[in-house]
Design a protein around this motif. Structure first.
Motif, PDB file in Angstrom:
ATOM      1  N   VAL A  73      51.283  23.599  59.894  1.00  0.00           N
ATOM      2  CA  VAL A  73      52.013  24.743  60.445  1.00  0.00           C
ATOM      3  C   VAL A  73      51.812  25.951  59.530  1.00  0.00           C
ATOM      4  N   PRO A  74      51.144  27.004  60.003  1.00  0.00           N
ATOM      5  CA  PRO A  74      50.985  28.212  59.174  1.00  0.00           C
ATOM      6  C   PRO A  74      52.329  28.906  58.967  1.00  0.00           C
ATOM      7  N   ILE A  75      52.550  29.416  57.768  1.00  0.00           N
ATOM      8  CA  ILE A  75      53.759  30.192  57.462  1.00  0.00           C
ATOM      9  C   ILE A  75      53.332  31.632  57.219  1.00  0.00           C
ATOM     10  N   SER A  76      53.902  32.538  58.029  1.00  0.00           N
ATOM     11  CA  SER A  76      53.427  33.921  58.021  1.00  0.00           C
ATOM     12  C   SER A  76      54.027  34.757  56.900  1.00  0.00           C
ATOM     13  N   ARG A  77      55.183  34.368  56.386  1.00  0.00           N
ATOM     14  CA  ARG A  77      55.874  35.208  55.419  1.00  0.00           C
ATOM     15  C   ARG A  77      55.272  35.058  54.029  1.00  0.00           C
ATOM     16  N   PRO A  78      55.225  36.156  53.266  1.00  0.00           N
ATOM     17  CA  PRO A  78      54.608  36.078  51.931  1.00  0.00           C
ATOM     18  C   PRO A  78      55.424  35.247  50.952  1.00  0.00           C
ATOM     19  N   TYR A  79      56.731  35.158  51.145  1.00  0.00           N
ATOM     20  CA  TYR A  79      57.568  34.302  50.304  1.00  0.00           C
ATOM     21  C   TYR A  79      57.618  32.937  50.994  1.00  0.00           C
ATOM     22  N   LYS A  80      56.983  31.968  50.392  1.00  0.00           N
ATOM     23  CA  LYS A  80      56.852  30.645  51.003  1.00  0.00           C
ATOM     24  C   LYS A  80      58.007  29.724  50.621  1.00  0.00           C
ATOM     25  N   LEU A  81      58.290  29.638  49.322  1.00  0.00           N
ATOM     26  CA  LEU A  81      59.312  28.703  48.840  1.00  0.00           C
ATOM     27  C   LEU A  81      60.716  29.132  49.241  1.00  0.00           C
ATOM     28  N   ALA A  82      60.957  30.439  49.320  1.00  0.00           N
ATOM     29  CA  ALA A  82      62.271  30.946  49.700  1.00  0.00           C
ATOM     30  C   ALA A  82      62.459  30.975  51.205  1.00  0.00           C
ATOM     31  N   SER A  83      61.394  30.796  51.959  1.00  0.00           N
ATOM     32  CA  SER A  83      61.434  30.970  53.410  1.00  0.00           C
ATOM     33  C   SER A  83      62.109  29.805  54.114  1.00  0.00           C
ATOM     34  N   ALA A 117      45.895  20.105  45.856  1.00  0.00           N
ATOM     35  CA  ALA A 117      45.908  20.509  44.448  1.00  0.00           C
ATOM     36  C   ALA A 117      44.499  20.782  43.938  1.00  0.00           C
ATOM     37  N   ALA A 118      43.522  20.061  44.470  1.00  0.00           N
ATOM     38  CA  ALA A 118      42.142  20.235  44.018  1.00  0.00           C
ATOM     39  C   ALA A 118      41.584  21.607  44.384  1.00  0.00           C
ATOM     40  N   THR A 119      42.211  22.275  45.368  1.00  0.00           N
ATOM     41  CA  THR A 119      41.748  23.605  45.775  1.00  0.00           C
ATOM     42  C   THR A 119      42.422  24.719  44.983  1.00  0.00           C
ATOM     43  N   GLY A 120      43.391  24.364  44.134  1.00  0.00           N
ATOM     44  CA  GLY A 120      44.057  25.368  43.312  1.00  0.00           C
ATOM     45  C   GLY A 120      45.312  25.953  43.904  1.00  0.00           C
ATOM     46  N   VAL A 121      45.771  25.464  45.062  1.00  0.00           N
ATOM     47  CA  VAL A 121      47.008  25.987  45.646  1.00  0.00           C
ATOM     48  C   VAL A 121      48.209  25.330  44.978  1.00  0.00           C
ATOM     49  N   HIS A 122      49.355  25.978  45.094  1.00  0.00           N
ATOM     50  CA  HIS A 122      50.611  25.425  44.561  1.00  0.00           C
ATOM     51  C   HIS A 122      51.173  24.462  45.607  1.00  0.00           C
ATOM     52  N   VAL A 123      51.447  23.236  45.213  1.00  0.00           N
ATOM     53  CA  VAL A 123      51.851  22.188  46.149  1.00  0.00           C
ATOM     54  C   VAL A 123      53.301  21.785  45.893  1.00  0.00           C
ATOM     55  N   VAL A 124      54.095  21.705  46.971  1.00  0.00           N
ATOM     56  CA  VAL A 124      55.482  21.261  46.881  1.00  0.00           C
ATOM     57  C   VAL A 124      55.690  20.165  47.913  1.00  0.00           C
ATOM     58  N   VAL A 125      56.063  18.976  47.472  1.00  0.00           N
ATOM     59  CA  VAL A 125      56.338  17.860  48.373  1.00  0.00           C
ATOM     60  C   VAL A 125      57.835  17.818  48.651  1.00  0.00           C
ATOM     61  N   MET A 126      58.198  17.798  49.941  1.00  0.00           N
ATOM     62  CA  MET A 126      59.602  17.857  50.345  1.00  0.00           C
ATOM     63  C   MET A 126      59.950  16.674  51.240  1.00  0.00           C
ATOM     64  N   PRO A 127      60.413  15.581  50.651  1.00  0.00           N
ATOM     65  CA  PRO A 127      60.810  14.430  51.474  1.00  0.00           C
ATOM     66  C   PRO A 127      62.034  14.762  52.320  1.00  0.00           C
ATOM     67  N   GLY A 128      62.028  14.338  53.566  1.00  0.00           N
ATOM     68  CA  GLY A 128      63.169  14.524  54.453  1.00  0.00           C
ATOM     69  C   GLY A 128      63.676  13.202  54.969  1.00  0.00           C
ATOM     70  N   GLU A 144      43.390  30.622  54.345  1.00  0.00           N
ATOM     71  CA  GLU A 144      42.101  30.314  54.963  1.00  0.00           C
ATOM     72  C   GLU A 144      41.455  29.103  54.298  1.00  0.00           C
ATOM     73  N   GLY A 145      41.583  29.023  52.976  1.00  0.00           N
ATOM     74  CA  GLY A 145      41.030  27.883  52.259  1.00  0.00           C
ATOM     75  C   GLY A 145      41.690  26.578  52.669  1.00  0.00           C
ATOM     76  N   VAL A 146      43.027  26.607  52.867  1.00  0.00           N
ATOM     77  CA  VAL A 146      43.749  25.410  53.295  1.00  0.00           C
ATOM     78  C   VAL A 146      43.319  25.023  54.708  1.00  0.00           C
ATOM     79  N   ALA A 147      43.155  26.036  55.575  1.00  0.00           N
ATOM     80  CA  ALA A 147      42.760  25.758  56.958  1.00  0.00           C
ATOM     81  C   ALA A 147      41.401  25.071  57.024  1.00  0.00           C
ATOM     82  N   GLU A 148      40.521  25.403  56.088  1.00  0.00           N
ATOM     83  CA  GLU A 148      39.169  24.834  56.093  1.00  0.00           C
ATOM     84  C   GLU A 148      39.113  23.396  55.586  1.00  0.00           C
TER      85      GLU A 148
END
Length: 342
Positions: free
Chosen positions: A62-72, A21-32, A45-49
């Protein structure tokens, strides 16, 4: 996607969440059941660093290649989303939810007659338009709030959850009050302000594919809703514009298995708007059930010849029970139960 170890503590999960969250990305926590996954949507790239692999409790990134992340389906690894809408189950791949009703709420008598008929025949939900998008500015645009009140009365009498279309944010509160599912029509699929509004509302949303839109564009539209924290999203294939003129639109049934591969969201089919012809609605419905659709949404009217809107494609009220039985049989052949509650 950051996958935590099975024994990661809440403090370790929260530490990763705060770092992201401190980097400005949208964060979703998914308990399983076995482990927790954390979705990070933003600059890859910012997350990878960040070097998250070295943090306590992190199993892998795990990198996600698709532009739609939440629907993927890459992000939601626990399986397809299953929605419970007022006791009606949508999604999961083993049931077919039948949504039926008039294109337009024309009167109290007409709507209640249709609601009683489709409910008695086993439909799961009632559809009906109170606010109608019309090509001509002089055409009937619906009864508005009066139409919503009629739909609410039909729901109270029959127990059927209501699906109705939202055209403008100024009507959002009224529709949320009277309806169980907000429909975003094909014309508004890329109305991003409207999508964000229904996302914030928290109300289940059925979003129709635009008549010239790709599947990726549909999923990116769903992303706007999901990003606001609303996970109750249903995708709808309703036909796309091609060179063919024998019918209104080309129903892209290939979209159903492809969307179910790409996304975890439920997928329904609208054969009425695709065909534009009553005689084609049933064969397309049978095909939709066989190809794996989670639901079918069709139009029904007591007197289609006198309908204000889309009469030629509406099933007759007296024919609906037989139609529903045949769709149920097709669903059974495909290994599905039809029109079952939650």
């Amino acid at each position: 996607m950051i996958v935590m170890t099975p024994h990661a503590t809440e403090a370790e999960v929260d530490a990763v969440r705060q770092r992201l969250a401190a980097t400005g990305v949208h964060v979703v926590v998914m308990p399983g059941e076995l482990t927790t996954a954390i979705g990070a949507i933003g600059d890859p790239e910012g997350v990878a660093e960040l070097g998250l692999e070295g943090m306590a409790g992190v199993d892998r990134v795990v990198p996600i290649s698709r532009p739609y992340k939440l629907a993927s389906s890459e992000l939601y690894h626990e399986g397809p989303t299953v929605l419970d809408i007022a006791g009606r189950r949508v999604g999961g791949g083993d049931t077919v939810c039948l949504v039926a009703g008039p294109c337009t709420v024309e009167s109290r008598e007409q709507t209640l007659e249709v609601a009683r008929a489709v409910g008695a025949a086993g439909a799961s939900m009632l559809r009906g338009g109170a606010f109608k998008p019309r090509t001509s500015p002089f055409a009937f645009k619906g009864l508005g709030t009066e139409g919503l009140e009629i739909l609410a009365e039909a729901r109270a009498e029959t127990g059927l959850p209501v699906v109705t279309e939202l055209l403008d944010v100024q009507h959002a509160d009224a529709i949320a009050e009277h309806a169980d599912v907000v429909q975003i029509g094909a014309r508004n699929m890329q109305n991003y302000a409207l999508l964000s509004e229904v996302g914030r509302s928290g109300c289940p949303v059925l979003i129709k594919r635009g008549l010239s839109s790709t599947l990726e564009e549909l999923l990116m539209a769903a992303e706007y809703i999901l990003k606001e924290g609303n996970e109750a999203v249903i995708l709808c294939e309703r036909g796309i514009r091609t060179f063919e003129t024998a019918y209104r639109f080309t129903l892209d049934l290939t979209a159903v298995p492809v969307l179910k591969e790409l996304s975890h969201l439920p997928v329904v089919v609208d054969p009425s708007h695709a065909a534009g012809r009553r005689d084609l609605v049933e064969p397309l419905s049978l095909a939709a059930a066989a190809v794996g659709a989670d639901g079918i949404i069709v139009e029904v009217h007591p007197e289609p010849e006198l309908a204000i809107c889309d009469g030629p494609q509406a099933l007759r009220t007296e024919d609906f029970a037989a139609y529903a039985a045949r769709v149920q049989a097709a669903a059974a052949v495909a290994g599905k139960a039809a029109f079952v509650g939650a």
